[in-house]
Design a protein around this motif. Structure first.
Motif, PDB file in Angstrom:
ATOM      1  N   SER A   1      41.678  53.765  43.699  1.00 47.10           N
ATOM      2  CA  SER A   1      42.015  52.952  44.869  1.00 47.10           C
ATOM      3  C   SER A   1      42.820  51.724  44.484  1.00 47.10           C
ATOM      4  O   SER A   1      42.617  51.121  43.424  1.00 47.10           O
ATOM      5  CB  SER A   1      40.741  52.468  45.580  1.00 47.10           C
ATOM      6  OG  SER A   1      39.964  53.540  46.014  1.00 47.10           O
ATOM      7  N   GLY A   2      43.700  51.334  45.378  1.00 48.26           N
ATOM      8  CA  GLY A   2      44.380  50.050  45.256  1.00 48.26           C
ATOM      9  C   GLY A   2      43.568  48.963  45.930  1.00 48.26           C
ATOM     10  O   GLY A   2      42.750  49.220  46.812  1.00 48.26           O
ATOM     11  N   SER A   3      43.776  47.728  45.512  1.00 46.46           N
ATOM     12  CA  SER A   3      43.081  46.593  46.120  1.00 46.46           C
ATOM     13  C   SER A   3      43.860  45.331  45.789  1.00 46.46           C
ATOM     14  O   SER A   3      44.992  45.396  45.276  1.00 46.46           O
ATOM     15  CB  SER A   3      41.645  46.501  45.595  1.00 46.46           C
ATOM     16  OG  SER A   3      40.918  45.497  46.298  1.00 46.46           O
ATOM     17  N   ARG A   4      43.236  44.199  46.103  1.00 44.04           N
ATOM     18  CA  ARG A   4      43.841  42.909  45.760  1.00 44.04           C
ATOM     19  C   ARG A   4      42.739  42.016  45.215  1.00 44.04           C
ATOM     20  O   ARG A   4      41.696  41.856  45.829  1.00 44.04           O
ATOM     21  CB  ARG A   4      44.522  42.278  46.977  1.00 44.04           C
ATOM     22  CG  ARG A   4      45.414  41.106  46.598  1.00 44.04           C
ATOM     23  CD  ARG A   4      46.456  40.786  47.653  1.00 44.04           C
ATOM     24  NE  ARG A   4      47.396  39.792  47.140  1.00 44.04           N
ATOM     25  CZ  ARG A   4      48.464  40.056  46.409  1.00 44.04           C
ATOM     26  NH1 ARG A   4      48.741  41.320  46.117  1.00 44.04           N
ATOM     27  NH2 ARG A   4      49.253  39.101  45.961  1.00 44.04           N
ATOM     28  N   TRP A   5      42.988  41.450  44.037  1.00 43.27           N
ATOM     29  CA  TRP A   5      42.000  40.601  43.368  1.00 43.27           C
ATOM     30  C   TRP A   5      42.722  39.528  42.575  1.00 43.27           C
ATOM     31  O   TRP A   5      43.760  39.793  41.959  1.00 43.27           O
ATOM     32  CB  TRP A   5      41.128  41.462  42.444  1.00 43.27           C
ATOM     33  CG  TRP A   5      39.909  40.774  41.914  1.00 43.27           C
ATOM     34  CD1 TRP A   5      39.007  40.045  42.614  1.00 43.27           C
ATOM     35  CD2 TRP A   5      39.443  40.783  40.559  1.00 43.27           C
ATOM     36  NE1 TRP A   5      37.996  39.598  41.791  1.00 43.27           N
ATOM     37  CE2 TRP A   5      38.243  40.043  40.522  1.00 43.27           C
ATOM     38  CE3 TRP A   5      39.906  41.349  39.376  1.00 43.27           C
ATOM     39  CZ2 TRP A   5      37.510  39.837  39.342  1.00 43.27           C
ATOM     40  CZ3 TRP A   5      39.174  41.161  38.208  1.00 43.27           C
ATOM     41  CH2 TRP A   5      37.997  40.417  38.210  1.00 43.27           C
ATOM     42  N   ARG A   6      42.183  38.317  42.609  1.00 41.75           N
ATOM     43  CA  ARG A   6      42.804  37.187  41.907  1.00 41.75           C
ATOM     44  C   ARG A   6      44.263  37.022  42.318  1.00 41.75           C
ATOM     45  O   ARG A   6      45.145  36.739  41.495  1.00 41.75           O
ATOM     46  CB  ARG A   6      42.718  37.366  40.396  1.00 41.75           C
ATOM     47  CG  ARG A   6      41.310  37.398  39.820  1.00 41.75           C
ATOM     48  CD  ARG A   6      41.389  37.572  38.314  1.00 41.75           C
ATOM     49  NE  ARG A   6      40.095  37.679  37.679  1.00 41.75           N
ATOM     50  CZ  ARG A   6      39.918  37.988  36.393  1.00 41.75           C
ATOM     51  NH1 ARG A   6      40.970  38.237  35.628  1.00 41.75           N
ATOM     52  NH2 ARG A   6      38.706  38.058  35.877  1.00 41.75           N
ATOM     53  N   ASP A   7      44.516  37.214  43.603  1.00 40.23           N
ATOM     54  CA  ASP A   7      45.854  37.014  44.176  1.00 40.23           C
ATOM     55  C   ASP A   7      46.913  37.938  43.571  1.00 40.23           C
ATOM     56  O   ASP A   7      48.087  37.579  43.476  1.00 40.23           O
ATOM     57  CB  ASP A   7      46.302  35.550  44.036  1.00 40.23           C
ATOM     58  CG  ASP A   7      45.463  34.621  44.877  1.00 40.23           C
ATOM     59  OD1 ASP A   7      45.081  35.018  45.985  1.00 40.23           O
ATOM     60  OD2 ASP A   7      45.179  33.497  44.420  1.00 40.23           O
ATOM     61  N   ARG A   8      46.506  39.130  43.186  1.00 42.93           N
ATOM     62  CA  ARG A   8      47.497  40.089  42.724  1.00 42.93           C
ATOM     63  C   ARG A   8      47.044  41.502  43.101  1.00 42.93           C
ATOM     64  O   ARG A   8      45.858  41.771  43.279  1.00 42.93           O
ATOM     65  CB  ARG A   8      47.723  39.976  41.212  1.00 42.93           C
ATOM     66  CG  ARG A   8      46.516  40.331  40.375  1.00 42.93           C
ATOM     67  CD  ARG A   8      46.749  40.026  38.889  1.00 42.93           C
ATOM     68  NE  ARG A   8      47.813  40.834  38.300  1.00 42.93           N
ATOM     69  CZ  ARG A   8      48.114  40.837  36.994  1.00 42.93           C
ATOM     70  NH1 ARG A   8      47.437  40.072  36.159  1.00 42.93           N
ATOM     71  NH2 ARG A   8      49.091  41.597  36.538  1.00 42.93           N
ATOM     72  N   GLY A   9      48.037  42.385  43.243  1.00 43.58           N
ATOM     73  CA  GLY A   9      47.715  43.774  43.509  1.00 43.58           C
ATOM     74  C   GLY A   9      47.084  44.415  42.289  1.00 43.58           C
ATOM     75  O   GLY A   9      47.516  44.176  41.156  1.00 43.58           O
ATOM     76  N   VAL A  10      46.056  45.226  42.515  1.00 44.46           N
ATOM     77  CA  VAL A  10      45.333  45.846  41.409  1.00 44.46           C
ATOM     78  C   VAL A  10      45.043  47.308  41.733  1.00 44.46           C
ATOM     79  O   VAL A  10      45.127  47.741  42.886  1.00 44.46           O
ATOM     80  CB  VAL A  10      43.997  45.112  41.118  1.00 44.46           C
ATOM     81  CG1 VAL A  10      44.249  43.664  40.715  1.00 44.46           C
ATOM     82  CG2 VAL A  10      43.061  45.183  42.325  1.00 44.46           C
ATOM     83  N   LEU A  11      44.662  48.049  40.717  1.00 45.81           N
ATOM     84  CA  LEU A  11      44.092  49.381  40.853  1.00 45.81           C
ATOM     85  C   LEU A  11      42.660  49.294  40.346  1.00 45.81           C
ATOM     86  O   LEU A  11      42.395  48.657  39.321  1.00 45.81           O
ATOM     87  CB  LEU A  11      44.899  50.398  40.050  1.00 45.81           C
ATOM     88  CG  LEU A  11      46.357  50.569  40.499  1.00 45.81           C
ATOM     89  CD1 LEU A  11      47.129  51.442  39.510  1.00 45.81           C
ATOM     90  CD2 LEU A  11      46.423  51.170  41.894  1.00 45.81           C
ATOM     91  N   ARG A  12      41.747  49.910  41.071  1.00 47.64           N
ATOM     92  CA  ARG A  12      40.323  49.742  40.749  1.00 47.64           C
ATOM     93  C   ARG A  12      39.656  51.097  40.537  1.00 47.64           C
ATOM     94  O   ARG A  12      39.685  51.961  41.420  1.00 47.64           O
ATOM     95  CB  ARG A  12      39.613  48.980  41.871  1.00 47.64           C
ATOM     96  CG  ARG A  12      38.226  48.491  41.484  1.00 47.64           C
ATOM     97  CD  ARG A  12      37.466  47.942  42.670  1.00 47.64           C
ATOM     98  NE  ARG A  12      37.009  49.020  43.531  1.00 47.64           N
ATOM     99  CZ  ARG A  12      37.257  49.104  44.827  1.00 47.64           C
ATOM    100  NH1 ARG A  12      37.952  48.176  45.430  1.00 47.64           N
ATOM    101  NH2 ARG A  12      36.804  50.126  45.542  1.00 47.64           N
TER     102      ARG A  12
END
Length: 463
Positions: free
Chosen positions: A425-436
């Motif tokens: 899944s994609g997400s957003r963490w620490r003000d950046r786009g991430v993959l989790r």
């Protein structure tokens, strides 16, 4: 006369065959669905037929139409959101729950399923070292498990300032201050909204998403003396898998007479492993806990669990008394419907009994430790991919990573899904786009890890 065995035999036999075909396909089939909702609607929709259809044919049409739109969530290479697979005993138990079709709301009319659920609750408390006399509720999921714990909290803290919320409602009620970490899960906000609280007061977190001790101290100091407080802590951050420092936070909240609720949708199960005990130290001193059995425990969907130390608080929050319902001993466990929002309820705790009975104490421990080991292996594999950066301290089942910038991370994520070998899944963490990556499936093995890393390497090298 009833329909008898003959009426059920053909459709159930065909459903059994189709279920086994589906499960056998998981190792090879692409993880994403092959068709869209619109395509499936073309196959299963249209006008309601004027006349009846034979049950076996209904099952055939349903499976044939839906199959292209099914996601392989039970695959060992599915790492989206936080979703487990299904243990064999839990799946079989869930089939029997449907066949038995018991309304598990009242204790004495349906003793078979209630006894199974009560045993599952006892095992759950023992396994996670929670108070043995806590009330256990089997809910639809983590959101409603949080709802149960926070409803009991609302009752208790308002009763503590002289307000009967069940009879008087919230209009004109004394203020209740709900404090939650800035990185709490949104299901906490939903539960609070359902309970009429609105948004919580947010408490700062550290880089891993753990509530900061100094920030909670300041938030508690800002609450006027004598006003009610609920503190919501977290076992397992959605992105990092981190756990709040319960040893420091729980006594601090209790010193202010606050109720402490723990949202442990997937992280609560760390308490089953001595190797992970440091993550949950002090957690059992809280007042209520919520988890999702279809995540780490790998039972079928529609099964959350709430535990509440104060049995009277949860019962007073949900109990209803009327002549046509079978009364339960007020000194005993009470009716199951007195611990959940529903009066009519499926016996969703039965698959929990089956899962725990099939695994045993050592099996649950091994399951949790195996999931964390697979997460560590995946993190190591991600670090070997050029441009990929693991962003969290991998202490549990979550791996959060990104590439050089948001556009690149989004591009790699899209290619990874299109590849079909895995789902991250994609997400957003620490003000950046991430993959989790969320490692939750009991079947995930070393080969799944290798295939997933290889797919990520392909996706990162393309274009």
């Amino acid at each position: 006369m009833g329909a008898g065995r003959d009426a059920y035999e053909e459709p159930l036999a065909r459903a059994h065959e189709l279920a086994l075909d589906w499960l056998a396909s998981l190792e090879m089939r692409p993880v994403p669905p092959a068709e869209s909702v619109e395509s499936v609607l073309d196959a299963v929709g249209g006008p309601l037929p004027d006349g009846p259809t034979a049950p076996r044919e209904v099952v055939e049409q349903m499976a044939r139409g839906a199959e292209p739109g099914l996601m392989a969530i039970q695959s060992g290479r599915f790492f989206g959101w936080v979703m487990g697979g299904t243990l064999p005993a839990a799946l079989a138990a869930d089939w029997l729950v449907s066949a038995w079709d018991q309304n598990a709301g009242m204790r004495s009319p349906t003793p078979g399923v209630v006894a199974l659920e009560e045993t599952a609750g006892t095992w759950f408390l023992d396994l996670l070292a929670l108070p043995a006399d806590a009330a256990v509720s089997f809910t639809t999921g983590a959101t409603t498990a949080n709802f149960v714990g926070l409803a009991a909290a609302r009752h208790a803290v308002l009763a503590g300032v002289g307000w009967d919320v069940e009879h008087r409602g919230l209009n004109g009620a004394p203020p209740v201050h709900v404090l939650a970490g800035v990185e709490r899960h949104d299901s906490v906000d939903l539960a609070l909204r359902y309970l009429g609280f609105g948004a919580p007061t947010l408490v700062a977190a550290d880089d891993e998403g753990r509530m900061r001790v100094d920030a909670l101290a300041a938030a508690l100091d800002s609450v006027p003396d004598g006003e009610a407080v609920i503190v919501v802590l977290q076992a397992g951050n959605l992105h990092s898998g981190a756990f709040d420092p319960f040893v420091e936070l729980v006594p601090m909240a209790h010193a202010r007479d606050a109720w402490v609720h723990v949202d442990g949708a997937f992280g609560l199960w760390a308490a089953a492993s001595p190797r992970l005990a440091s993550l949950v130290a002090g957690m059992a001193d809280a007042d209520s806990w919520a988890t999702d059995a279809h995540k780490t425990l790998n039972v079928t969907y529609d099964c959350g669990i709430a535990a509440v130390r104060d049995r009277a608080a949860v019962r007073d929050s949900f109990a209803v008394h009327t002549h046509y319902l079978a009364a339960a001993d007020p000194e005993g466990p009470g009716n199951p419907y007195e611990r959940v929002p529903e009066m009519s309820r499926r016996a969703r705790g039965v698959p929990v009994w089956a899962a725990l009975r099939s695994l045993g104490r050592s099996g649950v421990r091994d399951l949790v430790e195996r999931l964390t080991a697979r997460a560590a292996a995946l993190a190591e594999g991600v670090r070997s991919v050029p441009g990929a950066e693991v962003l969290n301290d991998v202490v549990y089942t979550q791996v959060c990573f990104a590439f050089e910038d948001d556009a690149r991370t989004t591009e790699v994520g899209a290619r990874l899904i299109a590849d079909g070998s895995t789902w991250i899944s994609g997400s957003r963490w620490r003000d950046r786009g991430v993959l989790r990556i969320s490692v939750s499936n009991w079947t995930t093995d070393e080969a799944d890890v290798e295939q997933t890393v290889a797919a990520l390497r392909r996706a990162a090298a393309s274009g």
